[in-house]
Design a protein around this motif. Structure first.
Motif, PDB file in Angstrom:
ATOM      1  N   GLU A 508       0.855  -1.183   0.000  1.00 15.51           N
ATOM      2  CA  GLU A 508       0.000   0.000   0.000  1.00 15.51           C
ATOM      3  C   GLU A 508       0.890   1.231   0.000  1.00 15.51           C
ATOM      4  O   GLU A 508       1.836   1.329   0.777  1.00 15.51           O
ATOM      5  N   GLY A 509       0.602   2.162  -0.900  1.00 14.26           N
ATOM      6  CA  GLY A 509       1.389   3.383  -0.990  1.00 14.26           C
ATOM      7  C   GLY A 509       0.712   4.556  -0.320  1.00 14.26           C
ATOM      8  O   GLY A 509      -0.458   4.503   0.065  1.00 14.26           O
ATOM      9  N   GLY A 510       1.457   5.653  -0.168  1.00 14.27           N
ATOM     10  CA  GLY A 510       0.913   6.884   0.393  1.00 14.27           C
ATOM     11  C   GLY A 510       0.618   6.828   1.868  1.00 14.27           C
ATOM     12  O   GLY A 510      -0.243   7.557   2.373  1.00 14.27           O
ATOM     13  N   VAL A 511       1.342   5.992   2.612  1.00 17.38           N
ATOM     14  CA  VAL A 511       1.074   5.794   4.035  1.00 17.38           C
ATOM     15  C   VAL A 511       1.895   6.775   4.864  1.00 17.38           C
ATOM     16  O   VAL A 511       3.120   6.869   4.691  1.00 17.38           O
ATOM     17  N   ALA A 512       1.240   7.477   5.771  1.00 18.66           N
ATOM     18  CA  ALA A 512       1.923   8.392   6.688  1.00 18.66           C
ATOM     19  C   ALA A 512       2.293   7.654   7.970  1.00 18.66           C
ATOM     20  O   ALA A 512       1.761   6.582   8.270  1.00 18.66           O
ATOM     21  N   ALA A 513       3.231   8.230   8.719  1.00 23.14           N
ATOM     22  CA  ALA A 513       3.640   7.633   9.998  1.00 23.14           C
ATOM     23  C   ALA A 513       4.015   8.755  10.959  1.00 23.14           C
ATOM     24  O   ALA A 513       4.652   9.741  10.554  1.00 23.14           O
ATOM     25  N   ASP A 514       3.630   8.602  12.227  1.00 25.01           N
ATOM     26  CA  ASP A 514       3.975   9.639  13.200  1.00 25.01           C
ATOM     27  C   ASP A 514       5.422   9.480  13.648  1.00 25.01           C
ATOM     28  O   ASP A 514       6.065   8.450  13.418  1.00 25.01           O
ATOM     29  N   THR A 515       5.918  10.513  14.313  1.00 25.73           N
ATOM     30  CA  THR A 515       7.321  10.554  14.697  1.00 25.73           C
ATOM     31  C   THR A 515       7.710   9.411  15.629  1.00 25.73           C
ATOM     32  O   THR A 515       8.765   8.787  15.461  1.00 25.73           O
ATOM     33  N   ALA A 516       6.852   9.108  16.579  1.00 19.78           N
ATOM     34  CA  ALA A 516       7.169   8.048  17.539  1.00 19.78           C
ATOM     35  C   ALA A 516       7.290   6.693  16.838  1.00 19.78           C
ATOM     36  O   ALA A 516       8.193   5.895  17.147  1.00 19.78           O
ATOM     37  N   THR A 517       6.394   6.430  15.889  1.00 14.90           N
ATOM     38  CA  THR A 517       6.437   5.148  15.174  1.00 14.90           C
ATOM     39  C   THR A 517       7.681   5.057  14.301  1.00 14.90           C
ATOM     40  O   THR A 517       8.338   4.012  14.242  1.00 14.90           O
ATOM     41  N   LEU A 518       8.029   6.142  13.626  1.00 15.33           N
ATOM     42  CA  LEU A 518       9.236   6.155  12.797  1.00 15.33           C
ATOM     43  C   LEU A 518      10.481   5.964  13.648  1.00 15.33           C
ATOM     44  O   LEU A 518      11.397   5.221  13.275  1.00 15.33           O
ATOM     45  N   ASP A 519      10.512   6.632  14.798  1.00 16.42           N
ATOM     46  CA  ASP A 519      11.662   6.480  15.690  1.00 16.42           C
ATOM     47  C   ASP A 519      11.781   5.030  16.159  1.00 16.42           C
ATOM     48  O   ASP A 519      12.885   4.475  16.208  1.00 16.42           O
ATOM     49  N   GLY A 520      10.657   4.404  16.458  1.00 16.36           N
ATOM     50  CA  GLY A 520      10.676   3.002  16.863  1.00 16.36           C
ATOM     51  C   GLY A 520      11.146   2.087  15.749  1.00 16.36           C
ATOM     52  O   GLY A 520      11.913   1.143  15.985  1.00 16.36           O
ATOM     53  N   ALA A 521      10.697   2.361  14.512  1.00 14.32           N
ATOM     54  CA  ALA A 521      11.130   1.542  13.381  1.00 14.32           C
ATOM     55  C   ALA A 521      12.636   1.652  13.160  1.00 14.32           C
ATOM     56  O   ALA A 521      13.313   0.661  12.858  1.00 14.32           O
TER      57      ALA A 521
END
Length: 528
Positions: A508-521
């Motif tokens: 799936e394209g065009g997916v946003a992510a919040d800062t906390a989730t990106l930091d965790g990834a």
């Protein structure tokens, strides 16, 4: 030669197919009959008992076996082309569309009670839905209304003899974007068949070979082939690195074209890896407002991915591929021997792109890679060719439907949003051998896991595949650095957007992510 006849029910695929097979001296196979023989049951019974979805899965397996099997003439059921996996496989066949009007089709089949779709109340809508799919996949279309089967077969045979013939052990994938259709040929020793594999180019008088400095020997063989085809060519060399993808290189190449009075109808030939094909494509799309382009990628990453689809770009100091065009070649010729010999140039990067196509597609590529890791990594030519062919089939099907990334094509960026930021952080001069894309896909998998889209087993499947291919799965990057890079990402839409998986083969394209989730990834990517 594998010839596949497609078309709506009543088009005459079986009758015409028998005639063509006899004339070519090849066996004839009807996919519906093959399925019935395998199961010992009638297709109508399968539809009634298990349903259409179950039958389409059986049909896909049969189509894949037939297209990748021995030479034959194959007639497919009318709905086989609606399966995306089957469409990708069919890119590697000579697909002939037997066109029939709806009224004529109904008059031919109205008494055939063995057709499970015949009494659908929306059959006319099914007919309309399938027409553009038939047209997109086919290398030629032959009308059948009011015509005898033998006359139709003769028309098909006359056109088939004009299609390019490749050496044994080669494959030809048909790519059909709006910007121009062409073949991507993949196989051994194709460099010595360039003259035969070029499409008819009656307006071409001369050519310019833009070659990688590292590929002088290959370029010399290409020059001989062009001369044999009546196309004298001048050669100019550039290093096959990201440093060549600049406006300065474009100006240099444009000056050479002008100095040699190369005209709009002449031919530019790229012989090199991803960087050379990119800059040559950019020049060919802009000089004289567009010229013919032949791509001869010499690295696996070029052959399995970047040479197909028409994207061309150059770099700026602030990021890679920020200035680009879409300009389709007239042919792509990929000599797998050359790619395997170039182990240090783009081989691992090619494996990363093949892995990407395996992870985003519901095709059999992931299972194929898993079962053939050792011969692929050790550069067994036939194993590499088979994996590359499947990779190109997948990409060709996607870019043929969405040339300019207005829809499905965005999924080809799986892992790339992370990867491009990693490349920018490391510096555009860094010699990347697939590491950034591999790490980008792992980061995307960690992101999808943290968004509750996939289970941990899918993340582990990523790790096992990439590790098996000799690619990294861990890396440490600061979120602040990544965010700064993402501000310049080409896919930025009111914030950075990602391609993630909802399961294997379902991106799936065009997916946003919040800062906390990106930091965790990113912490997951670092192994923390």
């Amino acid at each position: 030669m594998v010839v596949v006849l497609v078309g709506f029910m009543g088009a005459g695929k079986t009758t015409v197919g028998h005639i063509i097979a006899e004339r070519l001296g090849l066996p004839f196979v009807d996919s519906d009959v093959l399925i019935e023989q395998r199961l010992g049951r009638a297709i109508r019974d399968i539809f009634t008992t298990e349903g259409e979805a179950y039958f389409r899965q059986l049909e896909h397996v049969a189509v894949a076996d037939l297209v990748r099997g021995p030479e034959a003439v194959i007639a497919l059921g009318g709905g086989a082309v609606e399966d995306s996996r089957s469409r990708a496989v069919l890119r590697n066949a000579r697909v002939v569309y037997l066109s029939v009007s709806y009224d004529e089709a109904m008059s031919r089949v109205k008494s055939d009670e063995f057709r499970p779709m015949l009494h659908r109340p929306d059959l006319d809508e099914v007919y309309k839905r399938r027409l553009p799919v038939y047209e997109d996949l086919s290398v030629l279309t032959v009308g059948t209304d009011g015509r005898r089967p033998d006359a139709i077969a003769l028309d098909v045979l006359a056109e088939l003899t004009r299609l390019p013939s490749t050496p044994p052990g080669s494959s030809s994938v048909f790519v059909t974007p709006v910007g121009g259709t062409y073949y991507a040929h993949i196989g051994p020793n194709l460099i010595d068949h360039v003259g035969d594999l070029l499409p008819p180019l009656p307006e071409v008088e001369r050519g310019l070979i833009i070659e990688a400095s590292e590929d002088a020997v290959v370029a010399a063989r290409v020059e001989e082939q062009l001369a044999g085809a009546g196309i004298p060519a001048h050669r100019v060399a550039l290093p096959d690195t990201q440093a060549s993808k600049t406006f300065q290189s474009v100006e240099q190449l444009a000056s050479v074209l002008a100095d040699h009075a190369i005209h709009k109808d002449d031919l530019i030939v790229a012989v090199g890896g991803e960087a050379i094909c990119d800059v040559a494509g950019f020049v060919s799309s802009t000089f004289n407002r567009g010229m013919k382009l032949c791509l001869i990628p010499t690295t696996l990453v070029g052959q399995a991915d970047s040479a197909v689809g028409g994207k061309n770009a150059i770099n700026l100091d602030r990021g890679r591929n920020l200035v680009g065009t879409i300009h389709q070649p007239v042919v792509v010729i990929s000599d797998i021997e050359v790619a395997c010999a170039n182990a240090g140039r783009g081989f691992l990067a090619g494996l990363a792109e093949i892995a990407k196509h395996a992870l985003i597609s519901p095709s059999d590529l992931l299972a194929h890679l898993t079962g053939a890791l050792e011969p692929i990594v050790t550069r067994d030519q036939d194993a590499v060719r088979r994996a590359t062919m499947r990779s190109v089939e997948i990409k060709a099907d996607i870019v043929s439907r969405d040339e300019r990334e207005q829809g499905d094509r965005v999924v080809l960026n799986y892992g790339h949003t992370f990867a491009h930021a990693i490349e920018l952080i490391r510096g555009t001069d860094t010699d990347d051998q697939g590491e950034a894309v591999a790490l980008g896909m792992m980061a995307a998998a960690h992101l999808a896991f943290r968004q509750d889209r996939i289970p941990g087993t899918v993340v582990e499947r990523h790790r096992q595949l990439l590790t098996g291919l000799g690619l990294p799965t861990r890396g440490e990057f600061r979120l602040a650095d990544m965010q700064e890079a993402w501000m310049r990402d080409k896919k930025y839409r009111h914030g950075v957007r990602f391609v993630v998986l909802n399961e294997l083969g379902r991106p799936e394209g065009g997916v946003a992510a919040d800062t906390a989730t990106l930091d965790g990834a990113l912490r997951d990517l670092a192994g923390r």
